[in-house]
Design a protein around this motif. Structure first.
Motif, PDB file in Angstrom:
ATOM      1  N   PHE A 125       0.808  -1.222   0.000  1.00 27.54           N
ATOM      2  CA  PHE A 125       0.000   0.000   0.000  1.00 27.54           C
ATOM      3  C   PHE A 125       0.841   1.271   0.000  1.00 27.54           C
ATOM      4  O   PHE A 125       0.327   2.361  -0.222  1.00 27.54           O
ATOM      5  N   SER A 126       2.159   1.120   0.227  1.00 24.98           N
ATOM      6  CA  SER A 126       3.014   2.299   0.357  1.00 24.98           C
ATOM      7  C   SER A 126       3.186   3.049  -0.956  1.00 24.98           C
ATOM      8  O   SER A 126       3.529   4.227  -0.974  1.00 24.98           O
ATOM      9  N   THR A 127       2.962   2.359  -2.082  1.00 21.45           N
ATOM     10  CA  THR A 127       3.167   2.989  -3.389  1.00 21.45           C
ATOM     11  C   THR A 127       1.893   3.597  -3.976  1.00 21.45           C
ATOM     12  O   THR A 127       1.948   4.297  -4.986  1.00 21.45           O
ATOM     13  N   LEU A 128       0.752   3.328  -3.349  1.00 21.94           N
ATOM     14  CA  LEU A 128      -0.522   3.660  -3.982  1.00 21.94           C
ATOM     15  C   LEU A 128      -0.757   5.160  -4.144  1.00 21.94           C
ATOM     16  O   LEU A 128      -1.194   5.616  -5.202  1.00 21.94           O
ATOM     17  N   GLU A 129      -0.484   5.929  -3.111  1.00 22.27           N
ATOM     18  CA  GLU A 129      -0.785   7.367  -3.184  1.00 22.27           C
ATOM     19  C   GLU A 129       0.057   8.066  -4.242  1.00 22.27           C
ATOM     20  O   GLU A 129      -0.374   9.051  -4.835  1.00 22.27           O
ATOM     21  N   ARG A 130       1.233   7.546  -4.495  1.00 22.77           N
ATOM     22  CA  ARG A 130       2.100   8.169  -5.493  1.00 22.77           C
ATOM     23  C   ARG A 130       1.720   7.768  -6.916  1.00 22.77           C
ATOM     24  O   ARG A 130       1.819   8.583  -7.845  1.00 22.77           O
ATOM     25  N   TYR A 131       1.278   6.529  -7.110  1.00 26.14           N
ATOM     26  CA  TYR A 131       1.137   6.017  -8.470  1.00 26.14           C
ATOM     27  C   TYR A 131      -0.308   5.748  -8.920  1.00 26.14           C
ATOM     28  O   TYR A 131      -0.599   5.868 -10.109  1.00 26.14           O
ATOM     29  N   ALA A 132      -1.180   5.318  -8.030  1.00 25.51           N
ATOM     30  CA  ALA A 132      -2.512   4.875  -8.443  1.00 25.51           C
ATOM     31  C   ALA A 132      -3.477   6.049  -8.594  1.00 25.51           C
ATOM     32  O   ALA A 132      -3.487   6.966  -7.776  1.00 25.51           O
ATOM     33  N   ASP A 133      -4.283   5.990  -9.642  1.00 28.37           N
ATOM     34  CA  ASP A 133      -5.346   6.981  -9.821  1.00 28.37           C
ATOM     35  C   ASP A 133      -6.545   6.638  -8.956  1.00 28.37           C
ATOM     36  O   ASP A 133      -7.198   7.524  -8.402  1.00 28.37           O
ATOM     37  N   GLN A 134      -6.848   5.361  -8.863  1.00 20.71           N
ATOM     38  CA  GLN A 134      -7.920   4.930  -7.977  1.00 20.71           C
ATOM     39  C   GLN A 134      -7.601   3.558  -7.410  1.00 20.71           C
ATOM     40  O   GLN A 134      -6.795   2.806  -7.962  1.00 20.71           O
ATOM     41  N   VAL A 135      -8.226   3.267  -6.282  1.00 22.32           N
ATOM     42  CA  VAL A 135      -8.051   2.006  -5.582  1.00 22.32           C
ATOM     43  C   VAL A 135      -9.428   1.379  -5.398  1.00 22.32           C
ATOM     44  O   VAL A 135     -10.390   2.072  -5.054  1.00 22.32           O
ATOM     45  N   VAL A 136      -9.508   0.066  -5.643  1.00 19.58           N
ATOM     46  CA  VAL A 136     -10.752  -0.672  -5.434  1.00 19.58           C
ATOM     47  C   VAL A 136     -10.496  -1.717  -4.350  1.00 19.58           C
ATOM     48  O   VAL A 136      -9.660  -2.608  -4.528  1.00 19.58           O
ATOM     49  N   LEU A 137     -11.178  -1.587  -3.225  1.00 19.28           N
ATOM     50  CA  LEU A 137     -11.045  -2.523  -2.104  1.00 19.28           C
ATOM     51  C   LEU A 137     -12.110  -3.604  -2.251  1.00 19.28           C
ATOM     52  O   LEU A 137     -13.304  -3.307  -2.269  1.00 19.28           O
ATOM     53  N   ILE A 138     -11.658  -4.847  -2.349  1.00 14.39           N
ATOM     54  CA  ILE A 138     -12.563  -5.974  -2.578  1.00 14.39           C
ATOM     55  C   ILE A 138     -12.429  -7.010  -1.469  1.00 14.39           C
ATOM     56  O   ILE A 138     -11.330  -7.362  -1.056  1.00 14.39           O
ATOM     57  N   ASP A 139     -13.575  -7.479  -0.998  1.00 21.41           N
ATOM     58  CA  ASP A 139     -13.637  -8.664  -0.151  1.00 21.41           C
ATOM     59  C   ASP A 139     -14.928  -9.388  -0.515  1.00 21.41           C
ATOM     60  O   ASP A 139     -15.958  -9.234   0.151  1.00 21.41           O
ATOM     61  N   HIS A 140     -14.897 -10.088  -1.634  1.00 28.81           N
ATOM     62  CA  HIS A 140     -16.051 -10.769  -2.239  1.00 28.81           C
ATOM     63  C   HIS A 140     -17.075  -9.796  -2.811  1.00 28.81           C
ATOM     64  O   HIS A 140     -18.000 -10.209  -3.496  1.00 28.81           O
ATOM     65  N   ALA A 141     -16.924  -8.541  -2.519  1.00 28.30           N
ATOM     66  CA  ALA A 141     -17.734  -7.458  -3.082  1.00 28.30           C
ATOM     67  C   ALA A 141     -16.887  -6.202  -2.981  1.00 28.30           C
ATOM     68  O   ALA A 141     -15.861  -6.184  -2.279  1.00 28.30           O
ATOM     69  N   VAL A 142     -17.259  -5.159  -3.690  1.00 30.95           N
ATOM     70  CA  VAL A 142     -16.519  -3.905  -3.584  1.00 30.95           C
ATOM     71  C   VAL A 142     -16.930  -3.211  -2.288  1.00 30.95           C
ATOM     72  O   VAL A 142     -18.083  -2.817  -2.114  1.00 30.95           O
TER      73      VAL A 142
END
Length: 250
Positions: A206-223
């Motif tokens: 998760f340390s790289t997400l704020e710098r590189y990702a435009d969006q994040v999708v958190l999934i646990d059998h559903a969004v």
């Protein structure tokens, strides 16, 4: 199961997942999954182990039956299937195997039997592919002796030939050291901007997400949550999914 391909991107998305459900052996793996990957975006799929992330990638790749909609939109094209590049999670190679990086590419890109040797034209094409990921120096190294970061670069170069419209990565940072993670993420960011492609990737870092990702999708059998990295990583849904209290995992 419906699979649609639309031409022209405009305000639409390169990838649309709508009301997607997957059931395997009587168990519900994914239910009512909805999200978009817009052209040129880097989207990270996160979630606990067993959440259904890899199963979702299999459905997108056409290797898993599902109910719902997976729709693609490819800029400038009509009624044509988009090209998808795929890098699997950490394949292993025998360190004693004599297979070189050049041999691996030749096996994947040529019908010519490898024992006849690699032609000059094929070697030049292989070097051009490796140059996309700044890895021409690896062309003659044995695949089994590559470091985690080097192997990911080689697999990424393979996935970029021919150049895809969307790149799908299953835990590309797995087996890569801390220094290599930054290098690999910089490379992915460069690739999507240079070749104007979208990236959908599973990650547990998760340390790289704020710098590189435009969006994040958190999934646990559903969004459970989707949005910017900050919105997801600071959410109650994120803390509950990973059993965190006060920022620490239980």
């Amino acid at each position: 199961m419906r699979l649609f391909f639309h031409g022209g991107c405009g305000d639409s998305c390169c990838l649309r997942i709508q009301d997607l459900c997957i059931q395997i052996g009587g168990s519900v793996i994914l239910k009512d999954v909805n999200f978009y990957v817009h052209c040129g975006e880097m989207v990270a799929l996160i979630g606990p182990n067993g959440a259904g992330k890899s199963t979702l990638l299999k459905a997108i790749l056409g290797h898993q039956d599902y109910d719902g909609v997976i729709a693609f939109s490819t800029p400038g094209q009509r009624e044509r299937k988009p090209r998808i590049g795929y890098v699997p999670q950490s394949p292993t190679f025998d360190p004693g195997d004599p297979l070189s990086v050049a041999d691996l590419f030749a096996c994947c890109m040529s019908r010519r039997p490898n024992f006849l040797g690699i032609s000059k034209a094929m070697r030049e094409k292989i070097l051009d592919c490796l140059d996309r990921v700044h890895a021409t120096d690896l062309v003659d190294k044995r695949v089994g002796t590559l470091s985690g970061g080097e192997l990911q670069r080689v697999l990424l170069a393979l996935a970029l030939e021919p150049l895809p419209n969307i790149l799908i990565l299953d835990e590309p940072l797995s087996g890569v050291d801390v220094e290599g993670m930054g290098t690999l993420m910089d490379m992915l960011d460069e690739i999507r901007k240079t070749y104007d492609l979208s990236i959908l990737m599973i990650t547990h870092d998760f340390s790289t997400l704020e710098r590189y990702a435009d969006q994040v999708v958190l999934i646990d059998h559903a969004v459970l949550k989707q949005g910017t990295p900050a919105e997801v990583l600071q959410s109650e849904e994120f803390r509950c999914a990973f059993h965190m209290r006060g920022g620490d995992q239980e």
